[in-house]
Design an enzyme around this catalytic site. Structure first.
Site, PDB file in Angstrom:
ATOM      1  CD  GLU A 167      -2.864  -1.073   2.363  1.00 39.26           C
ATOM      2  OE1 GLU A 167      -2.968  -0.060   3.213  1.00 39.26           O
ATOM      3  OE2 GLU A 167      -3.798  -1.845   2.434  1.00 39.26           O
ATOM      4  CD  GLU A 354      -3.477  -5.782   4.207  1.00 42.18           C
ATOM      5  OE1 GLU A 354      -4.347  -4.963   4.698  1.00 42.18           O
ATOM      6  OE2 GLU A 354      -2.203  -5.419   4.101  1.00 42.18           O
TER       7      GLU A 354
HETATM    8  C1  BGC Z   1      -2.844  -2.197   6.023  1.00 40.04           C
HETATM    9  C2  BGC Z   1      -2.739  -3.144   7.422  1.00 40.04           C
HETATM   10  C3  BGC Z   1      -3.881  -2.674   8.205  1.00 40.04           C
HETATM   11  C4  BGC Z   1      -5.140  -2.998   7.474  1.00 40.04           C
HETATM   12  C5  BGC Z   1      -6.292  -2.495   8.328  1.00 40.04           C
HETATM   13  C6  BGC Z   1      -4.198  -1.952   5.613  1.00 40.04           C
HETATM   14  O1  BGC Z   1      -4.356  -0.862   5.246  1.00 40.04           O
HETATM   15  O2  BGC Z   1      -2.169  -2.855   5.020  1.00 40.04           O
HETATM   16  O3  BGC Z   1      -1.481  -3.046   7.769  1.00 40.04           O
HETATM   17  O4  BGC Z   1      -3.756  -3.144   9.623  1.00 40.04           O
HETATM   18  O5  BGC Z   1      -5.262  -2.027   6.405  1.00 40.04           O
HETATM   19  O6  BGC Z   1      -6.153  -0.989   8.573  1.00 40.04           O
HETATM   20  C1  BGC Z   2      -9.038   3.228   4.487  1.00 44.15           C
HETATM   21  C2  BGC Z   2      -8.440   1.473   4.605  1.00 44.15           C
HETATM   22  C3  BGC Z   2      -7.168   1.643   4.955  1.00 44.15           C
HETATM   23  C4  BGC Z   2      -6.628   2.256   6.092  1.00 44.15           C
HETATM   24  C5  BGC Z   2      -5.274   2.343   6.627  1.00 44.15           C
HETATM   25  C6  BGC Z   2      -8.837   3.712   5.644  1.00 44.15           C
HETATM   26  O1  BGC Z   2      -9.104   4.962   5.521  1.00 44.15           O
HETATM   27  O2  BGC Z   2     -10.278   3.216   4.292  1.00 44.15           O
HETATM   28  O3  BGC Z   2      -8.763   0.948   3.184  1.00 44.15           O
HETATM   29  O4  BGC Z   2      -6.505   0.244   5.044  1.00 44.15           O
HETATM   30  O5  BGC Z   2      -7.346   3.754   6.064  1.00 44.15           O
HETATM   31  O6  BGC Z   2      -5.382   2.455   8.159  1.00 44.15           O
END
Ligand code: BGC
Ligand code: BGC
Length: 446
Positions: A167, A354
């Site tokens: 990401e 994920e």
């Molecule tokens: C990330 C994870 C995170 C998950 C939930 C993703 O953005 O890769 O590290 O825990 O979403 O926020």
């Molecule tokens: C997004 C998630 C992402 C997260 C990261 C959120 O705002 O909707 O897709 O993984 O931020 O912590």
């Protein structure tokens, strides 16, 4: 209607985690500090001052965690390698004890019949590199390629497929634009060189991996962007956001060019970061698979105040997770179809690297997570029936873990972790997933 039981033969069932979120042992066996150690120690950055110093203590308890994975029946396990364990200062001397940990982990996974799927960078940059500018410094991309070579020289004989970055959108925007994640910089759009240097790092590392005969994926957090209304202003705002969140991190890799960010006022060369030949370095190695992290769609309206040219709008009338994220499973199917529309033949096979949700701790018996996963898997089956090539699903996450700026408050695990005792207790979703994997195997073997 096709459903999750119709997912194709050979579909890989997995679970995902990341180093800083589970390992703990941050000062052990020569690991150097990462940006997250430093950021989390700063007052006011993370809810209740939580840090990943202990997390799930997976560094010591990985055999127990692999036993949980084996009992689940996983085909694959996605984890990340902590760059500062392998290279405590990011470049320079290798820490043999750090590499040895991942060597033991990989062997233990293989013994359990589980294919390791490592990510080389899941946000825990060595602090020494951050001190030299972090991802704003182009050299970091070259250091990353060197690190990729070191790790794959050690593990590439047993690990066939790799994810370079996790990401880059979230790391750029939360880490460098808004400052809500490490390293906590607040550069707004001037953070975008950090995006380019991560993509360059991906491209350079992808060449290193391909030279070693390994497969390469990139995991992007993509979101379908919908305008709040059909007005021209909302539509323009939604397009600007889509370019920033989605296309910026996928077009360079799949099409060899950057999307038009002029609506955001961003110069074509991303504030001087893009040098001649860079887009070739990013695209030429090609991608063997696109990793897709999917959580929610995004609704965008024209801005009500000066500043960024978009506003975020909630999606009402749908369930929301404990984190407050809207639950719209069909958006995953729509996203997959739109990726095919945008990228056509250049779209590689997709792996969901994920997908999952945080559930309030008091929620019993974990039904929202089961509903979330089953509905998203059904959406994948529907997309597969429409011709999209989806190879696997890695749920986020195996264990409750350190949820970045939220500390230990958001619980994404199929397995509950009591952080005071480190006791692991499988939730109802764990049994549900285990049974689904087993049933799918029986059906597909017929
Ligand atoms: C990330 C994870 C995170 C998950 C939930 C993703 O953005 O890769 O590290 O825990 O979403 O926020
Ligand atoms: C997004 C998630 C992402 C997260 C990261 C959120 O705002 O909707 O897709 O993984 O931020 O912590």
């Amino acid at each position: 209607m096709p459903d999750r039981y119709d997912l194709p033969t050979g579909f890989r069932w997995g679970a995902a985690t990341a180093a800083y979120q589970i390992e703990g042992a941050v000062t052990e066996d020569g690991r150097g500090p990462s940006v997250w150690d430093v950021f989390a120690a700063r007052p006011g950055t993370v809810r209740d001052g939580h840090t990943g110093a202990v997390a799930c203590d997976h560094y010591h308890r990985y055999p127990e965690d692999i036993a949980l994975m084996k009992n689940l029946g996983l085909d694959g396990y996605r984890f990340s390698i902590a760059w500062p364990r392998v290279l405590p200062t990011g470049s320079g001397p290798v820490n043999p004890a750090g590499l040895a940990f991942y060597d033991r982990l990989v062997d233990a996974l293989l013994d359990a019949g589980i294919t390791p799927l490592p990510t080389l960078f899941h946000w825990d940059l060595p602090q020494a590199l951050e001190d030299g500018g972090g991802w704003l410094n182009r050299d970091t991309a070259h250091h990353f390629a060197d690190y990729a070579a070191i790790v794959t020289d050690r593990l590439g004989d047993r690990v066939p497929a790799w994810i370079t970055l996790n990401e880059p959108f979230v790391h750029t925007v939360f880490g460098y634009a808004l400052g809500t994640h490490a390293p906590g910089r607040t550069l707004m759009l001037e953070a975008l060189p950090a995006a380019h240097h991560q993509l360059l790092a991906h491209g350079l590392a992808a060449s290193v991996l391909h030279d070693r005969g390994l497969e390469v994926m990139l995991s992007n957090n993509l979101t379908p962007v919908e305008p709040a209304t059909s007005s021209d202003a909302d539509l323009a705002a939604a397009q600007a956001y889509d370019a920033l969140h989605n296309r910026l991190f996928t077009d360079p890799v799949l099409l060899g060019r950057y999307p038009d960010l002029s609506a955001l006022g961003v110069p074509d060369d991303l504030y001087g970061a893009i040098h001649p030949g860079d887009t070739d370095l990013i695209a030429a190695p090609g991608l063997d698979g696109l990793g897709l992290n999917f959580y929610n769609p995004t609704r965008i309206a024209a801005p009500t105040e000066p500043g960024l040219p978009f506003d975020f709008v909630d999606i009402p009338d749908v369930p929301h997770t404990a984190f407050g994220w809207p639950v719209v499973p069909d958006a995953l199917r729509q996203l997959l179809l739109s990726l095919r529309d945008t990228y056509g033949k250049t779209l590689p096979p997709i792996t969901i690297t994920e997908n999952g949700c945080s559930v309030t701790e008091s929620t019993t018996p974990d039904q929202p997570r089961i509903d979330f996963m089953s509905a998203h898997l059904d959406a994948l089956a529907a997309a597969t029936a429409e011709g999209i090539d989806i190879r696997g699903y890695y749920t986020w996450s195996l264990l409750d873990n350190y949820e970045w700026a939220e500390g230990y408050h958001q619980r994404f695990g199929l397995v509950h972790v009591d952080f005071a005792t480190q006791r692991r207790t499988p939730r109802a979703s764990y049994a549900w997933y285990r049974d689904l994997i087993a049933a799918h195997r029986v059906l597909r073997a017929r």
